[in-house]
Write an enzyme that holds these catalytic residues in place. Sequence first.
Site, PDB file in Angstrom:
ATOM      1  N   GLU A 270       0.893  -1.176   0.000  1.00 15.95           N
ATOM      2  CA  GLU A 270       0.000   0.000   0.000  1.00 15.95           C
ATOM      3  C   GLU A 270       0.921   1.212   0.000  1.00 15.95           C
ATOM      4  O   GLU A 270       1.425   1.606   1.051  1.00 15.95           O
ATOM      5  CB  GLU A 270      -0.870  -0.009   1.262  1.00 15.95           C
ATOM      6  CG  GLU A 270      -1.868  -1.153   1.337  1.00 15.95           C
ATOM      7  CD  GLU A 270      -3.041  -0.974   0.384  1.00 15.95           C
ATOM      8  OE1 GLU A 270      -3.196   0.124  -0.186  1.00 15.95           O
ATOM      9  OE2 GLU A 270      -3.795  -1.937   0.199  1.00 15.95           O
ATOM     10  N   CYS A 304      -2.168   9.141   2.383  1.00 20.00           N
ATOM     11  CA  CYS A 304      -1.798   8.613   1.064  1.00 20.00           C
ATOM     12  C   CYS A 304      -2.848   8.942   0.012  1.00 20.00           C
ATOM     13  O   CYS A 304      -2.529   9.112  -1.161  1.00 20.00           O
ATOM     14  CB  CYS A 304      -1.602   7.119   1.148  1.00 20.00           C
ATOM     15  SG  CYS A 304      -3.032   6.281   1.843  1.00 20.00           S
TER      16      CYS A 304
HETATM   17  P1  NAP Z   1       8.170   5.245   4.744  1.00 17.10           P
HETATM   18  O1  NAP Z   1       9.355   6.073   4.979  1.00 17.10           O
HETATM   19  O2  NAP Z   1       8.154   4.318   3.594  1.00 17.10           O
HETATM   20  O3  NAP Z   1       7.934   4.433   6.121  1.00 17.10           O
HETATM   21  C1  NAP Z   1       6.916   3.483   6.258  1.00 17.10           C
HETATM   22  C2  NAP Z   1       7.381   2.422   7.256  1.00 17.10           C
HETATM   23  O4  NAP Z   1       8.507   1.730   6.722  1.00 17.10           O
HETATM   24  C3  NAP Z   1       7.855   3.012   8.582  1.00 17.10           C
HETATM   25  O5  NAP Z   1       7.558   2.101   9.606  1.00 17.10           O
HETATM   26  C4  NAP Z   1       9.350   3.105   8.394  1.00 17.10           C
HETATM   27  O6  NAP Z   1      10.048   3.138   9.604  1.00 17.10           O
HETATM   28  C5  NAP Z   1       9.603   1.810   7.641  1.00 17.10           C
HETATM   29  N1  NAP Z   1      10.830   1.779   6.859  1.00 17.10           N
HETATM   30  C6  NAP Z   1      11.568   2.806   6.393  1.00 17.10           C
HETATM   31  N2  NAP Z   1      12.613   2.319   5.673  1.00 17.10           N
HETATM   32  C7  NAP Z   1      12.520   0.971   5.691  1.00 17.10           C
HETATM   33  C8  NAP Z   1      13.293  -0.101   5.125  1.00 17.10           C
HETATM   34  N3  NAP Z   1      14.374   0.112   4.382  1.00 17.10           N
HETATM   35  N4  NAP Z   1      12.897  -1.366   5.357  1.00 17.10           N
HETATM   36  C9  NAP Z   1      11.812  -1.620   6.105  1.00 17.10           C
HETATM   37  N5  NAP Z   1      11.039  -0.660   6.668  1.00 17.10           N
HETATM   38  C10 NAP Z   1      11.388   0.612   6.459  1.00 17.10           C
HETATM   39  O7  NAP Z   1       6.865   6.099   4.609  1.00 17.10           O
HETATM   40  P2  NAP Z   1       6.456   7.334   5.493  1.00 17.10           P
HETATM   41  O8  NAP Z   1       7.084   8.529   4.911  1.00 17.10           O
HETATM   42  O9  NAP Z   1       6.649   7.070   6.927  1.00 17.10           O
HETATM   43  O10 NAP Z   1       4.896   7.314   5.259  1.00 17.10           O
HETATM   44  C11 NAP Z   1       4.319   8.068   4.289  1.00 17.10           C
HETATM   45  C12 NAP Z   1       4.151   7.277   2.996  1.00 17.10           C
HETATM   46  O11 NAP Z   1       3.262   6.201   3.238  1.00 17.10           O
HETATM   47  C13 NAP Z   1       3.533   8.129   1.930  1.00 17.10           C
HETATM   48  O12 NAP Z   1       4.144   7.904   0.698  1.00 17.10           O
HETATM   49  C14 NAP Z   1       2.087   7.637   1.914  1.00 17.10           C
HETATM   50  O13 NAP Z   1       1.435   7.854   0.708  1.00 17.10           O
HETATM   51  C15 NAP Z   1       2.258   6.190   2.238  1.00 17.10           C
HETATM   52  N6  NAP Z   1       1.018   5.624   2.768  1.00 17.10           N
HETATM   53  C16 NAP Z   1       0.313   4.773   1.967  1.00 17.10           C
HETATM   54  C17 NAP Z   1      -0.892   4.254   2.413  1.00 17.10           C
HETATM   55  C18 NAP Z   1      -1.694   3.316   1.552  1.00 17.10           C
HETATM   56  O14 NAP Z   1      -2.572   2.657   2.084  1.00 17.10           O
HETATM   57  N7  NAP Z   1      -1.440   3.201   0.265  1.00 17.10           N
HETATM   58  C19 NAP Z   1      -1.383   4.608   3.674  1.00 17.10           C
HETATM   59  C20 NAP Z   1      -0.637   5.478   4.461  1.00 17.10           C
HETATM   60  C21 NAP Z   1       0.577   5.972   3.987  1.00 17.10           C
HETATM   61  P3  NAP Z   1      10.498   4.548  10.258  1.00 17.10           P
HETATM   62  O15 NAP Z   1       9.316   5.466  10.168  1.00 17.10           O
HETATM   63  O16 NAP Z   1      10.878   4.206  11.640  1.00 17.10           O
HETATM   64  O17 NAP Z   1      11.622   5.037   9.410  1.00 17.10           O
END
Ligand code: NAP
Length: 502
Positions: A270, A304
């Site tokens: 997602e 998102c």
């Molecule tokens: P993100 O940086 O991708 O982080 C999401 C999760 O992944 C966090 O728990 C993060 O941990 C973890 N993470 C980061 N790097 C990782 C790696 N290399 N391996 C494994 N896990 C890792 O995203 P975000 O900036 O926090 O969240 C916003 C994004 O999420 C936006 O792009 C939004 O559109 C998307 N989103 C999508 C949906 C959907 O349903 N499609 C819903 C909500 C949000 P840390 O935070 O501790 O770094």
Amino acid sequence: MLNFARCNGSQTVGRRYFSLLRDKNYIGGEWVAASSGKTFQVTNPVNDKVIGIAQDSTPEDAEKAIKVASGSFKMWADLPAKEKGIKLKSLLKLVNTHSDDLAKLITAECGKPLAEAKAEVMYSAGYLEWYAEEAKRIYGEVLAPPNNTRELVVLKEPIGVVGFITPWNFPLAMLVRKAAAALAAGCVCVARPAEDTPFSALALAALVEKAGFPAGTFNVVTSSRSQAGPIGQALCASPQVAGISFTGSTAVGKILYQQCANTVKRLGLELGGNASYIIFPTADLSRAVQGVMGSKFRNAGQACVATNRVLVHESVFDKFSSMLATAVKTQLVSGDGFDPAVNQGPLINEQQFQKVDGIVKDAVSKGARVVSGGGIHPTLKGRFYQPTVLSNITEDMKIYNEEIFGPICPLYKFYSEDEAVTIANSTRRGLANYFYSNDYAQVWRVAKRLESGMVGVNEGLISAAEAPFGGVKESGFGREGSRHGVDDYVHTKYVCFGGLQN
Ligand code: NAP
């Protein structure tokens, strides 16, 4: 000052009482410290005050959780569907009973207004209710055989241990949406929440414990950002993990996709969106303005499915932009989410704040016109950005191409339906799109032409437990919610019964 050494239960932080604040990992039905002996502080994004500490776990802790989850899988999978549904209903009841406590924790750790946090709890409860019922409806099939000596049966079987990686913007809902479906299907889980918001996940674990789920069926391992990659890698590499479900950015989703190749895992992604919000000439402009207020400014734009690009037909552009600017100026109040008058919280962290500021500065330097707002909040300290409306957007601006994830609303003028649909589809993202029109033929035509997993027609907020949530293109694959939400958690097994006729 908090007594961190003692705390693994109710706590008072400042003047607030958090009945569900937990500071340990939840593994195998027990609250345990990380093997590293390290912890990290979790702060309130409104004022950077410490809310509590959480365990700074490593892959070793994730592996322990995988092992106990694996040990509990058969017992949970074999439990009759009705019993699984009863457990989920107990959890639903507890979530409802503790909705205020959960909402307070969400507001404290991710900064969203309390009313939105309550809505997130209710939204999560909707998924628990849905999957508590759906557990009984994960049907197989009996097929028409090619001859009379055989019977052909299709079984749906739980895949096993699943790993969840969840973001900070909906810290409870994104986890519940996965866990409810997985548990209903008979899977067991290991979750790693985001560094900024581990407490909502731990609070859910506290309620899972209260609901009497068997030890090992639901596990939470927290860590700082430095361990997000290594723990993610451990989940992806483990042969004991059958599937990963991730909600977060497209960039991290791509890393996980690659990491899962080696063990050929099930994967649900997602990922980020780039939603367009199109206003056609026949639109009800008042409704369209209210729709964009919800779709763009909920959670200060950190969603998102948030509107990223508002496309307005030239015939109504001036009227719509003036109505929107008035709504933004008069309806949005920034501040601490615990203040009932506030409906705009801060941006979650410094990185996000700098990104949003950079996007606005880039647009303005290239000729964008500030219709409203346009910068850092003039009076509030911290990471508050003024709700902003920009027009005169051009293709060379970052705002045209990037997911904003902040309270910035760019307006584009278009001249024909074809042009609007082309702009909306001119992105590698495809999560949600919205449009407002009262032209019946146009409604159906445009709904079909938009390249996204979800479309809102005359609606700005469309997600519900009853409906499949998910994207196309680089917004990911797999669906959460609805009857389709269990698909990621079940194998399809074909059984052929032969020798049936003498
Ligand atoms: P993100 O940086 O991708 O982080 C999401 C999760 O992944 C966090 O728990 C993060 O941990 C973890 N993470 C980061 N790097 C990782 C790696 N290399 N391996 C494994 N896990 C890792 O995203 P975000 O900036 O926090 O969240 C916003 C994004 O999420 C936006 O792009 C939004 O559109 C998307 N989103 C999508 C949906 C959907 O349903 N499609 C819903 C909500 C949000 P840390 O935070 O501790 O770094």
